[in-house]
Each structure stands twice: as C-alpha cells, then as structure tokens.
Design a protein around this motif. Structure first.
Motif, PDB file in Angstrom:
ATOM      1  N   ASP A  71      56.304  27.186  11.704  1.00 50.27           N
ATOM      2  CA  ASP A  71      55.062  26.534  11.303  1.00 50.27           C
ATOM      3  C   ASP A  71      54.105  26.609  12.495  1.00 50.27           C
ATOM      4  N   ARG A 104      51.193  25.671  12.822  1.00 46.53           N
ATOM      5  CA  ARG A 104      50.248  24.558  12.942  1.00 46.53           C
ATOM      6  C   ARG A 104      50.717  23.510  13.953  1.00 46.53           C
ATOM      7  N   GLN A 105      51.900  23.671  14.466  1.00 45.44           N
ATOM      8  CA  GLN A 105      52.439  22.728  15.430  1.00 45.44           C
ATOM      9  C   GLN A 105      51.971  23.064  16.853  1.00 45.44           C
ATOM     10  N   THR A 116      42.246  30.042  14.107  1.00 41.12           N
ATOM     11  CA  THR A 116      43.094  29.345  13.139  1.00 41.12           C
ATOM     12  C   THR A 116      44.551  29.522  13.549  1.00 41.12           C
ATOM     13  N   SER A 117      45.338  28.455  13.447  1.00 39.71           N
ATOM     14  CA  SER A 117      46.765  28.551  13.779  1.00 39.71           C
ATOM     15  C   SER A 117      47.417  29.659  12.958  1.00 39.71           C
ATOM     16  N   ASN A 148      48.114  25.083  17.644  1.00 40.98           N
ATOM     17  CA  ASN A 148      46.988  24.148  17.689  1.00 40.98           C
ATOM     18  C   ASN A 148      46.534  23.775  19.089  1.00 40.98           C
TER      19      ASN A 148
END
Length: 324
Positions: free
Chosen positions: A224, A226-227, A274-275, A291
């Motif tokens: 993931d 987004r971490q 963007t992640s 992020n």
C-alpha cells in the motif's frame, strides 16, 4: 534419568525445525521417533515425491519417521504410543489434538519464533519486522488447548536491526531456538518435569496490546503505497525473501508491470506526486512515491522473470515514467 535415556519424540517440518532436531541428536539426547508431514508431490506432473527437510535429516540420522495424513488416525496414535515418549517437542509443525500433546508424562512443548504472548500465530517473524520491532526472540512453552497460549518455560531475545529482513532474522532465531530447545529439555529433566512455567495471562496487561501473527497470503503481501516510507520499508523487509512484497507498478505510458520487491531503501522528501507514482532515471534508480518520501527499489522480480537488481531491470525494460 539422564538425557541419554529420556525418550523424546520430535515433530517438525521445515529447515527451521531441522536445527533443533540436529542439536538434540548431536547433543546426545535420545530421539526415539520423528513425526513430520507426508511427502509432497512436486514437478510438472506431480510425479516426484519431496520429503520434508525434517524427514531428510531424520533419515540420514537413522531415526524412525512417522508421516500421518491425520493426527487422529488410530494407526498413527498406536504407533506414537509404542514409542513410549517421556516428552514431545514441536517445532514448526501442525496444530496437535489433545490426544497427541497430552500423551507423554512430561507433556509436549513447542518452540515459537516470538517473545510470547506477542505474535501468536503462523508468521511471527514476518509480522515482527513488518511492525518495526527492534527486538524479537524465541519461546518454549507447554502446549495447551488454544494455539500459542500455553505456559512459558524459557525465552531468549535477539535484536532486530533496521537492515534485517525476514530471512536474516529467521536464521538467527533458528540458531537461538535450537539452543533453547536443548536448554528446555535439560531444565525439564533436572526438575523431573516440575518446571515453574509462567502462565501467559500474567504477562498481559491489556489484550488490546497483543499483536497477532496470522498466516500470510498473496493479497497480504500487496504494498500500500499510501503509507509512510517507514511502514512500506518495514513491509518489504518483513516479507523478504519469502513470500515477498509485490505491487502492480503503473508507468506513464500505461504499461503495468507486476513485480515482487525484495530489497529497498527509504528516503524522506517532500513532493507533490501521487502515492504509487514511479520515478526513474532509466539507468540505476527506480523509486516509488509514498506519502512522505520515496521507496527506492534495489532488487525485484517482474512476473514471469527471475530476480534481478534494479540496474539490470532498467537495462532490460525501456520505461516511460517521471524523470528522477
């Protein structure tokens, strides 16, 4: 009674268990039988049967081997009873029914690759690293009804560095665990089975503080992006070299490549990407935005290809991506 006439039945399957079995055999303990999984079919058509690592070692050491399909089979229970074990030792095996673990007069103890009560479950090494632990260890405990909850006999700690991965920690715990197994046997033997084992519930202040170690599946291993860089970095090393973290990386020409990632580095940097955005110089740098920075990929394996370093990957793939 001494270690030479204490009757031990050992149960295990992978290489992690072999170290403990070897330590018993080479230490002069009497292993009267070994229980492991049935041989597995391998090869293109499943025509070749592959014995477990434990069976391979047991056979080479001349030890009797039992390979039950089911642990409640009457013939297996009869054969196990005939071994007249004083104690059973379990290392990386299956969950035992009570009729098996309650059979020896000194009971059955298990070696678990964590500092119980933390990380109960099938994948304690992976989850400890994924969660960024600075320390882990091995525990011996008497088997009880609920998995990994029995009374603790002994523990041994090892440090976990920021550059360790599941492979390096596995090997150190394998060695530490084999020493702890023989130490545990000596303690039980010295006290004629009357060991001052510690109930795990006395070590738990709050059940919410317990971190589990459930079995890992393919979808568990998906990254993931987004971490934070720290979390993604720990995730990669916690699953390396096996089963390996993976991701579908999308490049700016809409080409998507699924790849396993084995080694990486983290870099904290402010950015507006963007992640999950891929950035490369096309020669030796392949980074993915998270992020709070970037994860630099150092070694990887594209689907259907062999493992390679990032330079070889970039030499073989002409990719359009953000320019680093």
């Amino acid at each position: 009674m001494n270690k030479g006439n204490l009757r031990i039945v050992f149960m295990g399957t992978p290489e992690f268990a072999v170290w403990s079995l070897r330590a018993l055999v080479e230490g002069g303990y009497q292993v009267v039988g070994v229980v492991t999984t049935p041989d597995k079919p391998v090869g293109r058509h499943g025509s070749v049967l592959q014995p477990s690592a434990v069976k391979q070692y047991a056979t080479s050491a001349g030890l009797p081997v039992l390979q039950p399909e089911k642990l409640k089979e009457e013939c297996f229970l009869a054969d196990l009873m005939d071994l007249k074990a004083d104690i059973q030792i379990v290392v990386a095996f299956r969950m035992l029914p009570e009729v098996v673990w309650n059979m020896p007069r000194y009971g059955t103890f298990n070696l678990h690759a964590s500092l119980l009560p933390q990380y109960r479950g099938a994948a304690p090494i992976n989850w400890a690293i994924i969660n960024g632990e600075k320390e882990t260890g091995v525990t011996t405990f008497f088997i009880a009804h609920d998995i990994d909850t029995g009374k603790i006999i002994l523990q041994r700690c090892i440090p976990v560095s920021e550059t360790d991965d599941a492979g390096t920690v596995h090997d150190r715990l394998m060695e530490a665990g084999s020493a702890l197994v023989t130490e545990t046997v000596d303690l039980i033997l010295k006290n004629d089975g009357e060991v001052n084992a510690i109930p795990q519930d006395t070590l738990i202040l709050n059940e919410k503080d317990l971190l589990p170690a459930p079995k890992i599946y393919k979808e568990t291993c998906r990254i993931d992006w987004r971490q934070s860089a720290e979390k993604v970095y720990n995730f990669v090393r916690g699953l390396s070299p096996y089963p390996a973290a993976w991701s579908d990386l999308k490049f700016s020409d809409n080409e998507v490549i699924q790849m396993k990632i084995f080694t990486a580095e983290k870099r904290f940097e402010e950015h507006c990407l963007t992640s999950g955005t891929v950035r490369t110089d096309g020669r030796k740098k392949l980074e993915v935005a998270v992020n709070d920075g970037f994860i630099g990929i150092l070694s990887l394996q594209p689907a259907g290809k062999k493992r390679m370093n990032v330079k070889d990957f970039l030499n073989g793939y002409k990719l359009n991506a953000e320019i680093a």
